[in-house]
Write a protein that holds these residues in place. Structure first.
Motif, PDB file in Angstrom:
ATOM      1  N   ASP A  14       0.823  -1.202   0.000  1.00 46.68           N
ATOM      2  CA  ASP A  14       0.000   0.000   0.000  1.00 46.68           C
ATOM      3  C   ASP A  14       0.860   1.255   0.000  1.00 46.68           C
ATOM      4  O   ASP A  14       0.515   2.254  -0.608  1.00 46.68           O
ATOM      5  N   ARG A  15       1.975   1.205   0.687  1.00 38.73           N
ATOM      6  CA  ARG A  15       2.865   2.359   0.704  1.00 38.73           C
ATOM      7  C   ARG A  15       3.425   2.625  -0.692  1.00 38.73           C
ATOM      8  O   ARG A  15       3.520   3.770  -1.126  1.00 38.73           O
ATOM      9  N   ALA A  16       3.751   1.552  -1.426  1.00 39.96           N
ATOM     10  CA  ALA A  16       4.259   1.716  -2.783  1.00 39.96           C
ATOM     11  C   ALA A  16       3.192   2.331  -3.688  1.00 39.96           C
ATOM     12  O   ALA A  16       3.485   3.208  -4.505  1.00 39.96           O
ATOM     13  N   LEU A  17       1.945   1.878  -3.536  1.00 36.04           N
ATOM     14  CA  LEU A  17       0.863   2.456  -4.328  1.00 36.04           C
ATOM     15  C   LEU A  17       0.705   3.933  -4.015  1.00 36.04           C
ATOM     16  O   LEU A  17       0.564   4.772  -4.913  1.00 36.04           O
ATOM     17  N   TYR A  18       0.728   4.272  -2.741  1.00 41.35           N
ATOM     18  CA  TYR A  18       0.574   5.664  -2.322  1.00 41.35           C
ATOM     19  C   TYR A  18       1.636   6.539  -2.965  1.00 41.35           C
ATOM     20  O   TYR A  18       1.349   7.583  -3.538  1.00 41.35           O
ATOM     21  N   ARG A  19       2.887   6.113  -2.883  1.00 42.17           N
ATOM     22  CA  ARG A  19       3.970   6.923  -3.448  1.00 42.17           C
ATOM     23  C   ARG A  19       3.831   7.029  -4.972  1.00 42.17           C
ATOM     24  O   ARG A  19       4.130   8.063  -5.560  1.00 42.17           O
ATOM     25  N   HIS A  20       3.362   5.951  -5.611  1.00 38.97           N
ATOM     26  CA  HIS A  20       3.187   5.994  -7.060  1.00 38.97           C
ATOM     27  C   HIS A  20       2.135   7.035  -7.451  1.00 38.97           C
ATOM     28  O   HIS A  20       2.331   7.835  -8.361  1.00 38.97           O
ATOM     29  N   VAL A  21       1.004   7.030  -6.734  1.00 38.56           N
ATOM     30  CA  VAL A  21      -0.062   7.975  -7.066  1.00 38.56           C
ATOM     31  C   VAL A  21       0.402   9.406  -6.839  1.00 38.56           C
ATOM     32  O   VAL A  21       0.218  10.286  -7.676  1.00 38.56           O
ATOM     33  N   ILE A  22       1.025   9.655  -5.685  1.00 42.82           N
ATOM     34  CA  ILE A  22       1.503  11.004  -5.380  1.00 42.82           C
ATOM     35  C   ILE A  22       2.509  11.474  -6.433  1.00 42.82           C
ATOM     36  O   ILE A  22       2.453  12.595  -6.928  1.00 42.82           O
ATOM     37  N   ALA A  23       3.441  10.613  -6.783  1.00 36.64           N
ATOM     38  CA  ALA A  23       4.505  11.012  -7.703  1.00 36.64           C
ATOM     39  C   ALA A  23       3.990  11.287  -9.103  1.00 36.64           C
ATOM     40  O   ALA A  23       4.526  12.129  -9.820  1.00 36.64           O
ATOM     41  N   PHE A  71      -7.074  18.283 -10.188  1.00 36.62           N
ATOM     42  CA  PHE A  71      -7.271  16.880  -9.930  1.00 36.62           C
ATOM     43  C   PHE A  71      -7.718  16.178 -11.195  1.00 36.62           C
ATOM     44  O   PHE A  71      -8.457  16.738 -11.990  1.00 36.62           O
ATOM     45  N   PRO A  72      -7.310  14.930 -11.417  1.00 41.42           N
ATOM     46  CA  PRO A  72      -7.640  14.220 -12.648  1.00 41.42           C
ATOM     47  C   PRO A  72      -9.013  13.567 -12.606  1.00 41.42           C
ATOM     48  O   PRO A  72      -9.204  12.455 -13.025  1.00 41.42           O
ATOM     49  N   PHE A  73      -9.996  14.248 -12.002  1.00 36.25           N
ATOM     50  CA  PHE A  73     -11.348  13.729 -12.005  1.00 36.25           C
ATOM     51  C   PHE A  73     -12.298  14.903 -11.921  1.00 36.25           C
ATOM     52  O   PHE A  73     -11.908  16.014 -11.600  1.00 36.25           O
ATOM     53  N   SER A  74     -13.537  14.663 -12.225  1.00 35.21           N
ATOM     54  CA  SER A  74     -14.535  15.729 -12.247  1.00 35.21           C
ATOM     55  C   SER A  74     -15.358  15.687 -10.971  1.00 35.21           C
ATOM     56  O   SER A  74     -15.944  14.676 -10.633  1.00 35.21           O
ATOM     57  N   LEU A  75     -15.371  16.822 -10.267  1.00 32.65           N
ATOM     58  CA  LEU A  75     -16.173  16.913  -9.061  1.00 32.65           C
ATOM     59  C   LEU A  75     -17.559  17.421  -9.450  1.00 32.65           C
ATOM     60  O   LEU A  75     -17.795  18.619  -9.515  1.00 32.65           O
ATOM     61  N   GLU A  95     -14.561  10.137  -4.579  1.00 31.92           N
ATOM     62  CA  GLU A  95     -13.979  11.425  -4.964  1.00 31.92           C
ATOM     63  C   GLU A  95     -13.391  12.153  -3.754  1.00 31.92           C
ATOM     64  O   GLU A  95     -12.372  12.842  -3.871  1.00 31.92           O
ATOM     65  N   PHE A  96     -14.010  11.994  -2.605  1.00 27.95           N
ATOM     66  CA  PHE A  96     -13.457  12.574  -1.383  1.00 27.95           C
ATOM     67  C   PHE A  96     -12.094  11.974  -1.060  1.00 27.95           C
ATOM     68  O   PHE A  96     -11.140  12.682  -0.740  1.00 27.95           O
ATOM     69  N   LEU A  97     -11.984  10.653  -1.176  1.00 24.63           N
ATOM     70  CA  LEU A  97     -10.705   9.986  -0.929  1.00 24.63           C
ATOM     71  C   LEU A  97      -9.653  10.461  -1.930  1.00 24.63           C
ATOM     72  O   LEU A  97      -8.508  10.751  -1.552  1.00 24.63           O
ATOM     73  N   SER A  98     -10.032  10.565  -3.199  1.00 22.32           N
ATOM     74  CA  SER A  98      -9.090  11.026  -4.217  1.00 22.32           C
ATOM     75  C   SER A  98      -8.638  12.452  -3.935  1.00 22.32           C
ATOM     76  O   SER A  98      -7.453  12.786  -4.041  1.00 22.32           O
ATOM     77  N   TYR A  99      -9.588  13.306  -3.560  1.00 24.45           N
ATOM     78  CA  TYR A  99      -9.279  14.696  -3.243  1.00 24.45           C
ATOM     79  C   TYR A  99      -8.262  14.792  -2.112  1.00 24.45           C
ATOM     80  O   TYR A  99      -7.253  15.495  -2.212  1.00 24.45           O
ATOM     81  N   ARG A 100      -8.510  14.076  -1.038  1.00 27.02           N
ATOM     82  CA  ARG A 100      -7.609  14.172   0.114  1.00 27.02           C
ATOM     83  C   ARG A 100      -6.232  13.587  -0.198  1.00 27.02           C
ATOM     84  O   ARG A 100      -5.205  14.102   0.256  1.00 27.02           O
ATOM     85  N   LEU A 101      -6.207  12.517  -0.965  1.00 24.52           N
ATOM     86  CA  LEU A 101      -4.922  11.939  -1.347  1.00 24.52           C
ATOM     87  C   LEU A 101      -4.113  12.907  -2.197  1.00 24.52           C
ATOM     88  O   LEU A 101      -2.937  13.167  -1.939  1.00 24.52           O
ATOM     89  N   LEU A 102      -4.758  13.475  -3.204  1.00 19.06           N
ATOM     90  CA  LEU A 102      -4.032  14.314  -4.148  1.00 19.06           C
ATOM     91  C   LEU A 102      -3.717  15.700  -3.589  1.00 19.06           C
ATOM     92  O   LEU A 102      -2.850  16.392  -4.102  1.00 19.06           O
ATOM     93  N   LYS A 103      -4.404  16.108  -2.542  1.00 18.83           N
ATOM     94  CA  LYS A 103      -4.061  17.349  -1.846  1.00 18.83           C
ATOM     95  C   LYS A 103      -3.003  17.121  -0.777  1.00 18.83           C
ATOM     96  O   LYS A 103      -2.604  18.052  -0.086  1.00 18.83           O
ATOM     97  N   GLY A 104      -2.532  15.874  -0.642  1.00 16.69           N
ATOM     98  CA  GLY A 104      -1.503  15.594   0.352  1.00 16.69           C
ATOM     99  C   GLY A 104      -2.024  15.552   1.767  1.00 16.69           C
ATOM    100  O   GLY A 104      -1.306  15.883   2.703  1.00 16.69           O
ATOM    101  N   ARG A 105      -3.295  15.153   1.959  1.00 13.53           N
ATOM    102  CA  ARG A 105      -3.879  15.128   3.306  1.00 13.53           C
ATOM    103  C   ARG A 105      -3.722  13.782   3.998  1.00 13.53           C
ATOM    104  O   ARG A 105      -4.228  13.607   5.090  1.00 13.53           O
TER     105      ARG A 105
END
Length: 441
Positions: free
Chosen positions: A18-27, A35-39, A59-69
């Motif tokens: 999961d940590r590898a996935l997280y770093r991949h998405v962030i990078a 954000f690469p999705f439509s709110l 979308e909430f999860l994607s938002y928080r992930l991509l905002k670095g939360r």
């Protein structure tokens, strides 16, 4: 956008995949404001009902992930929460018109000082639902706020506020007035907030009813005792920033409509005028508004700046197009360095430990504070200041002070003899120079 969980790995507490996935998405897809999705949340659907929809949570999860939360482990936990629809019980209660739990009252240190501030929290399963609600409020009602309010906004940050002020002044001689509202979130008058909130949420009666129940119940759990108190919008709760923005929107729009250079970031306000007489008129109007809304000014934070002075706002010092770290911010950091160095020096002397080990402990502590985070998009001290400042005097001052205290930790003294501890040794122990790091970025 579904963020699929990877297969768990037996190493690293079972979360390496999961940590590898997280770093991949962030990078690969993280951008601070895009954000690469439509709110696209339908306006005819009430927000509490939207909270029962899986798409909302994706979308909430994607938002928080991509905002670095999220840290990587928080992302893993949140992804489980969403995929297993653990939000359903709390949302169902809200749909039935039931209240949340009695919030817990906490006393926490304010900005690392000796002062305490009161914050509130709900049980974790309710806090996450309130965070998703705050996310929906951000996107549905952001247009209800004036453009000169920069706190907790969609696509706006404190950095935008600083850039806007510097560009707007554009080296013109301007007087300035800055203030801070004392204990803002917890002193908001609920009887005065509710009519404003009713107007803003006119299209969503169930949501307004939720807030009315929440805000008029003055109970809080303090230790093992339930107390009743005036608690405003409850600092520390996820929806309090939205409510705090709404409360002063009349003030923000007044100065925006009048063409006054005025900026608010939560409880910090600064305004400008071409002459002292005009500034005094603006100050009178501002204080009349704050009196109307039953808010108190923190007298220690009030400043009037002459046209030839640099002004401070949100930790930055601005003069002309020059932006540096504010003097008060530098002093706060130096105070933290001094306190930590004294504690380490006592520990070093008491345990008769190796000099280099003591210095390395201080280096590690401030490297973490300045630069490091498990989340590569997380807010660190450097990430707050480096993108905005274009002067380095503040960084140089802090660098010199930290180097001096590193030598003090080893020797117990502040004198010239300390310079026998070479700068090269500090670097070998892991010391990272702020000025060098700034130019590297």
């Amino acid at each position: 956008m579904r963020l699929r969980r990877t297969k768990r790995c037996p190493q690293n507490n079972g979360l390496a995949g999961d940590r590898a996935l997280y770093r991949h998405v962030i990078a690969n897809v993280c951008d601070s404001n895009k954000f690469p999705f439509s709110l696209s949340f339908p306006y005819m659907v009430h927000i509490i009902d939207l909270l029962s929809e899986q798409q909302t949570w994706e979308e909430f999860l994607s938002y928080r992930l991509l905002k670095g939360r999220f840290n990587w482990y928080e992302f893993d936990e949140a992804d489980t929460y969403v995929s297993e629809k653990q939000y359903r019980d709390v949302v169902a209660r809200l749909q039935r018109g039931e209240p949340l739990s009695v919030p817990t009252r906490h006393l926490v240190n304010k900005m690392g000082s000796g002062k305490k501030r009161v914050v509130y929290s709900f049980p974790p399963e309710e806090m996450i639902v309130m965070k998703a609600m705050a996310f929906l409020l951000l996107y549905r009602y952001d247009a209800q706020l004036a453009s000169n309010c920069y706190s907790f906004r969609r696509g706006l940050t404190a950095h935008d506020a600083i850039h806007h002020l510097v560009r707007s002044i554009n080296n013109r001689p301007m007087w300035a007035y800055k203030l801070d509202i004392h204990n803002y979130f917890n002193t908001i008058s609920i009887p005065q907030l509710l009519p404003i909130l009713s107007e803003v949420l006119a299209d969503d009666p169930p949501l307004y009813a939720f807030f009315e129940r929440l805000l008029t119940d003055g109970r809080a759990l303090s230790g093992s005792e339930i107390i009743n108190e005036a608690r405003g919008v409850m600092a520390g709760t996820p929806t309090s920033p939205f409510l705090a923005n709404i409360y002063l929107r009349e003030v923000d729009f007044h100065f925006a409509d009048a063409g006054v250079l005025y900026t608010r970031y939560s409880d910090d306000i600064i305004l400008f005028a071409p002459d002292r007489q005009t500034l005094d008129r603006h100050i009178y109007e501002l204080h009349a508004f704050l009196e109307k809304y039953r808010l108190e000014v923190n007298p220690d934070k009030v400043r009037i700046y002459r046209p030839d002075e640099a002004f401070d706002f949100l930790g930055f010092k601005c003069q002309g197009h020059h932006i540096d770290i504010a003097d008060a911010t530098r002093q706060k950091m130096k105070n933290k360095i001094r306190r930590k160095a004294r504690a380490l020096q006592r520990w070093h002397s008491k345990k008769d430990l190796d000099d280099e080990k003591a210095m390395k402990a201080l280096i590690h502590h401030f490297n973490r504070k300045f630069f490091e985070s498990d989340d590569p998009s997380g807010l660190t001290w450097a990430r707050w200041f480096f993108p905005i400042i274009n002067q380095t005097e503040g960084l140089k001052e802090i660098d010199r002070y930290l180097q001096s205290n590193l030598r003090y930790v080893a020797t117990g003294k502040h004198n010239k003899a300390n310079y026998r501890i070479r700068y090269d040794l500090l670097k070998e122990l892991g010391y990272r120079n702020l000025v060098h790091e700034y130019y590297a970025l």
